[in-house]
Design a protein around this motif. Structure first.
Motif, PDB file in Angstrom:
ATOM      1  N   VAL A 199       0.853  -0.960   0.004  1.00 19.77           N
ATOM      2  CA  VAL A 199      -0.021  -0.070   0.080  1.00 19.77           C
ATOM      3  C   VAL A 199       1.156   1.109   0.096  1.00 19.77           C
ATOM      4  CG1 VAL A 199      -1.565   1.186   1.241  1.00 19.77           C
ATOM      5  CG2 VAL A 199      -2.074  -1.165   1.104  1.00 19.77           C
ATOM      6  N   ASN A 200       0.932   2.171  -0.905  1.00 16.25           N
ATOM      7  CA  ASN A 200       1.656   3.296  -0.924  1.00 16.25           C
ATOM      8  C   ASN A 200       0.684   4.532  -0.915  1.00 16.25           C
ATOM      9  OD1 ASN A 200       0.511   3.502  -3.451  1.00 16.25           O
ATOM     10  ND2 ASN A 200       2.250   2.861  -4.610  1.00 16.25           N
ATOM     11  N   SER A 201      -0.340   4.606  -0.763  1.00 18.90           N
ATOM     12  CA  SER A 201      -1.077   5.707  -0.471  1.00 18.90           C
ATOM     13  C   SER A 201      -2.453   5.351   0.249  1.00 18.90           C
ATOM     14  CB  SER A 201      -1.336   6.426  -1.777  1.00 18.90           C
ATOM     15  OG  SER A 201      -2.342   7.489  -1.669  1.00 18.90           O
ATOM     16  N   ILE A 202      -2.642   6.133   1.190  1.00 20.82           N
ATOM     17  CA  ILE A 202      -4.037   6.272   1.866  1.00 20.82           C
ATOM     18  C   ILE A 202      -4.349   7.374   2.299  1.00 20.82           C
ATOM     19  CG2 ILE A 202      -5.309   5.641   4.001  1.00 20.82           C
ATOM     20  CD1 ILE A 202      -3.433   3.341   4.514  1.00 20.82           C
ATOM     21  N   VAL A 203      -5.761   7.933   1.643  1.00 16.71           N
ATOM     22  CA  VAL A 203      -6.235   9.388   1.832  1.00 16.71           C
ATOM     23  C   VAL A 203      -7.635   8.891   2.862  1.00 16.71           C
ATOM     24  CG1 VAL A 203      -7.324  11.182   1.010  1.00 16.71           C
ATOM     25  CG2 VAL A 203      -5.356  10.235  -0.249  1.00 16.71           C
ATOM     26  N   ILE A 204      -7.529   9.655   3.760  1.00 18.18           N
ATOM     27  CA  ILE A 204      -8.856   9.596   4.544  1.00 18.18           C
ATOM     28  C   ILE A 204      -9.641  11.009   4.470  1.00 18.18           C
ATOM     29  CG2 ILE A 204      -9.648   9.206   6.821  1.00 18.18           C
ATOM     30  CD1 ILE A 204      -7.400   7.632   7.426  1.00 18.18           C
ATOM     31  N   SER A 205     -10.944  10.948   4.324  1.00 15.51           N
ATOM     32  CA  SER A 205     -11.558  12.273   4.456  1.00 15.51           C
ATOM     33  C   SER A 205     -12.836  12.343   5.116  1.00 15.51           C
ATOM     34  CB  SER A 205     -11.800  12.814   3.135  1.00 15.51           C
ATOM     35  OG  SER A 205     -12.595  12.067   2.308  1.00 15.51           O
ATOM     36  N   ARG A 206     -13.383  13.483   5.636  1.00 11.99           N
ATOM     37  CA  ARG A 206     -14.567  13.479   6.088  1.00 11.99           C
ATOM     38  C   ARG A 206     -15.400  14.277   5.326  1.00 11.99           C
ATOM     39  NH1 ARG A 206     -14.094  16.956  10.128  1.00 11.99           N
ATOM     40  NH2 ARG A 206     -15.170  18.550   8.966  1.00 11.99           N
ATOM     41  N   GLY A 207     -16.361  13.786   4.861  1.00  9.91           N
ATOM     42  CA  GLY A 207     -17.329  14.291   3.568  1.00  9.91           C
ATOM     43  C   GLY A 207     -16.028  14.651   2.414  1.00  9.91           C
ATOM     44  N   ASP A 208     -16.140  15.965   2.161  1.00  3.06           N
ATOM     45  CA  ASP A 208     -15.202  16.167   1.020  1.00  3.06           C
ATOM     46  C   ASP A 208     -13.817  16.982   1.715  1.00  3.06           C
ATOM     47  OD1 ASP A 208     -16.310  18.631   1.913  1.00  3.06           O
ATOM     48  OD2 ASP A 208     -17.222  19.303  -0.095  1.00  3.06           O
ATOM     49  N   GLU A 246     -10.310  16.737   3.423  1.00  2.00           N
ATOM     50  CA  GLU A 246      -9.462  15.702   3.851  1.00  2.00           C
ATOM     51  C   GLU A 246      -8.923  15.853   5.194  1.00  2.00           C
ATOM     52  OE1 GLU A 246      -6.090  15.098   0.780  1.00  2.00           O
ATOM     53  OE2 GLU A 246      -4.796  14.932   2.571  1.00  2.00           O
ATOM     54  N   LEU A 247      -8.807  14.745   5.702  1.00  2.00           N
ATOM     55  CA  LEU A 247      -8.257  14.769   7.328  1.00  2.00           C
ATOM     56  C   LEU A 247      -6.776  14.500   7.314  1.00  2.00           C
ATOM     57  CD1 LEU A 247     -10.976  12.491   9.011  1.00  2.00           C
ATOM     58  CD2 LEU A 247     -10.719  15.034   9.080  1.00  2.00           C
ATOM     59  N   MET A 248      -6.498  13.350   6.573  1.00  2.00           N
ATOM     60  CA  MET A 248      -4.961  12.971   6.330  1.00  2.00           C
ATOM     61  C   MET A 248      -4.639  12.062   5.371  1.00  2.00           C
ATOM     62  SD  MET A 248      -4.934  10.220   9.703  1.00  2.00           S
ATOM     63  CE  MET A 248      -2.966  10.101   9.319  1.00  2.00           C
ATOM     64  N   SER A 249      -3.363  12.274   5.022  1.00  2.00           N
ATOM     65  CA  SER A 249      -3.021  11.308   3.904  1.00  2.00           C
ATOM     66  C   SER A 249      -1.670  10.471   4.465  1.00  2.00           C
ATOM     67  CB  SER A 249      -2.859  11.837   2.386  1.00  2.00           C
ATOM     68  OG  SER A 249      -1.789  12.763   2.451  1.00  2.00           O
ATOM     69  N   ILE A 250      -1.458   9.244   3.826  1.00  2.00           N
ATOM     70  CA  ILE A 250      -0.375   8.502   4.303  1.00  2.00           C
ATOM     71  C   ILE A 250       0.318   8.001   3.111  1.00  2.00           C
ATOM     72  CG2 ILE A 250       0.376   6.494   5.731  1.00  2.00           C
ATOM     73  CD1 ILE A 250      -2.584   6.834   6.913  1.00  2.00           C
ATOM     74  N   GLU A 251       1.732   8.098   2.995  1.00  2.00           N
ATOM     75  CA  GLU A 251       2.676   7.816   1.951  1.00  2.00           C
ATOM     76  C   GLU A 251       3.112   6.453   2.813  1.00  2.00           C
ATOM     77  OE1 GLU A 251       5.652  10.336   0.488  1.00  2.00           O
ATOM     78  OE2 GLU A 251       4.378  11.842   1.250  1.00  2.00           O
ATOM     79  N   GLY A 252       2.684   5.287   2.271  1.00  2.00           N
ATOM     80  CA  GLY A 252       2.893   4.014   2.984  1.00  2.00           C
ATOM     81  C   GLY A 252       4.244   3.235   2.178  1.00  2.00           C
ATOM     82  N   ASP A 253       4.766   2.297   3.051  1.00  2.00           N
ATOM     83  CA  ASP A 253       5.846   1.283   2.317  1.00  2.00           C
ATOM     84  C   ASP A 253       5.819   0.048   3.255  1.00  2.00           C
ATOM     85  OD1 ASP A 253       8.304   0.563   1.274  1.00  2.00           O
ATOM     86  OD2 ASP A 253       9.201   2.759   1.024  1.00  2.00           O
TER      87      ASP A 253
END
Lengths: 324, 279
Positions: B216-225, B227-234
């Motif tokens: 998984v290299n990207s996770i984007v979490i939002s509330r409605g429209d 964005e709360l946070m985004s994650i660059e994974g490895d």
């Protein structure tokens, strides 16, 4: 030819008396004079079935990695090794023990699963050109962990005992649902592969002649089970194994042999306790850390090496059960 | 029936000659506590060249086990002493695991909308190592704290335990609402993604081919429209990546997650936010 798993019950004297006597008599002793390898001490738990009992410790210079139950079975045409020990030196000592009992060739080296204390002695038998047999998933599991296991061996025992260690994957595999029979001459071993339990590549060996089940690490006695597969899968496999009609079991860790099915009870109870505790923690949104510290603690007095392994077991169980 | 035998011999040779595993390069001797050579001679300049890293011990705290119980799943909790304010907040959190072959465990980009930048995740640790949290604040300053974590004993490796289950469930997601928020405090939720997230040598049993890295290299979490946070994974994040985070927001709405992996897989899901517990 299809031989029932339980055929030994109906035909206990499959082999002639002479052949059987050959198996149990040490008359064929052949000294290994080529090098000074101290043979492992073996216990004969049934005619032709030899087990070396390891200590309940993690590998260290003091115990030389001698921590698991390993051994061999002798037929009239050859020998099958079942698990080869934690390092090449231990494998050579097991080989010396075989040569102390029989001149027959070593035809098979069977690995009950991927863990180093059961496979890293494989290389000692290379000169015998045996078939190396394991679960269909064993090769992938070993490939995944190769460098980790070899490095761990070095840090546990030191560079010298670890020298020459290498991963030897199976040359013949056993698929889940398709048991394999191998004939050692006058006795048939039935090799069965399991769905994910202790690991994702567990395999048992049933000696039909004596009703002896080599369970590998599906059965732990005295030493705490270590979970490296699936908690629920392991519980399920143990309940299935319990219904087998065998005379005795050789656990991967524990005494040389134990009564059946009582031998399954302690490990089953431990794993079910762990699962119950973890589910209760998950039900109240408890954390992974909480589970690691508290799940299974009621079993503390029942197992050797509890502190070393229970937290890891609880961690693995939690990340599995949170997907239920 | 045993026609696979030759393939396996072949595959074994390939495995032995490649040694490509990301977890293949560890030295035989463990790095002792107090030894920070990897960081000082290599990683600091690689990831934070020219950046002044201030002592973060007043702003950040980190909870890790002193000894990893399971090296494949080491829980890591990061807490911040200040809430996220619109004009002063934690903008970015970088997780560095010094001795892992892929040292960047994850980069978390945070907005004021989370309310609290604190988060919990799970990492792989295959040998004794320092774990570092570097936080960048909205005013451009960087703060760092570190913990030493010992690898586990025994034979547990940081690899996959049950590959087939992970693959069968691939891309499934769960959102567990841990705390709906009391008296206006941020709520918290745990996002779980079923994914093998691993680069170790994996053998395709049928084709006899090595499977390339898959994480998984990207996770984007939002509330409605929003964005709360985004994650660059490895690959240093554990199998089945999990992150517990915070969120603010009045009344009903939904949390959304969009997850992408290194093979181009995209997974999306939304969950209604449960009613707040005020009072």
């Amino acid at each position: 030819m299809s031989v029932s798993v339980f055929s030994f019950l109906k035909r206990p004297m499959l082999m002639g008396g002479v052949a059987l006597a050959m198996l149990v008599s040490p008359s064929g002793v052949k000294a290994d004079t080529s090098q000074s390898v101290t043979p492992l001490s073996m216990e004969m738990v049934a005619p032709g079935v030899y087990v070396h009992v390891g200590v309940h410790e993690d590998p260290s210079p003091g115990n030389q990695g001698d921590i698991s139950n390993i051994g061999f079975v002798i037929g009239t045409s050859g020998v099958a090794v079942i698990d080869s020990g934690d390092n090449p030196a231990l494998g050579h000592r097991l080989r010396a023990a075989i040569q102390g009992v029989t001149d027959l060739p070593i035809l098979y080296v069977i690995n009950t699963h991927m863990h180093p204390d059961h496979v890293l002695g494989n290389v000692a038998f290379r000169g015998d050109d045996p078939e190396y047999i394991g679960h269909a998933r064993l090769a992938a599991a070993l490939a995944d962990r190769e460098s980790f296991y070899l490095n761990a061996l070095k840090s546990q025992l030191g560079a010298t005992p670890a020298a020459g260690a290498e991963i030897i994957p199976p040359t013949r595999i056993v698929d889940i649902g398709a048991p394999v029979e191998i004939d050692l001459g006058g006795r048939v071993l039935v090799l069965t592969a399991y769905p994910t339990a202790h690991t994702d590549n567990d395999l048992t060996v049933l000696d039909q002649l004596t009703g002896t089940l080599w369970a590998g690490d599906l059965i732990f006695i005295e030493r705490i089970p270590s979970l490296d597969g699936s908690l629920l899968g392991w519980i399920k496999v143990l309940h299935g194994l319990r219904t087998l009609k065998v005379a005795r079991v050789i656990p991967g860790h524990g005494p040389a042999s134990a009564d059946w099915p009582q031998a399954t009870f302690a490990a089953t109870r431990y794993l079910e306790t762990l699962a119950g505790d973890i589910r209760a923690i998950l039900d109240r949104n408890g954390s992974l850390k909480e589970a690691a510290l508290s799940a299974g603690q009621g079993e503390k007095e029942n197992w050797v090496l509890f502190e070393e392994y229970n937290g890891g077991n609880a961690t693995a169980g939690y990340v599995e059960l949170e997907w239920e | 029936m045993f026609s696979n035998g030759l393939n396996f011999r072949w595959a074994g040779a390939v495995v032995a000659s490649l040694m490509l595993s990301f977890f293949a390069v560890s030295p035989a001797l463990a790095v002792p506590e107090g030894e920070e050579e990897s960081w000082t001679t290599n990683l600091k300049d690689l990831y934070f060249e020219g950046v002044t890293l201030e002592d973060g011990s007043e702003l950040i705290s980190m909870d890790t086990p002193y000894r990893a119980m399971d090296p494949a799943v080491v829980p890591l909790m990061i807490k911040f002493s200040k809430p996220q304010a619109p004009d002063s907040y934690i903008k970015k959190v970088t997780l560095i695991i010094d001795e892992n072959p892929a040292p960047v465990g994850g980069v978390f980009h945070l907005t004021p909308e989370v309310g609290d930048a604190s988060l919990t995740t799970r990492i792989r640790i295959n040998e004794y190592t320092y774990v570092r949290v570097i936080a960048e604040t909205s005013d451009g300053k960087h703060y760092m704290i570190k913990n030493f974590v010992k690898a586990s004993g025994g034979c547990a490796a940081p690899g996959l335990k049950d590959r087939e289950t992970a693959m069968a469930r691939l891309g499934k997601m769960k959102m567990k609402f841990v705390d709906a928020g009391v008296g206006g405090a941020p709520g918290s939720a745990q996002l779980m993604v079923s994914h093998p997230n691993y680069s170790g040598l994996q053998l395709d049993q049928v084709k006899g081919m090595m499977i390339p890295s898959y994480f998984v290299n990207s996770i984007v979490i939002s509330r409605g429209d929003k964005e709360l946070m985004s994650i660059e994974g490895d690959i240093s994040l554990s199998e089945n990546p999990s992150v517990l985070f915070h969120f603010t927001g009045e009344g009903v709405g939904e949390l959304n997650a969009v997850v992408k992996d290194s093979e181009g897989g995209v997974f999306k899901k939304s969950w209604p936010i449960p009613p707040r517990v005020d009072g």
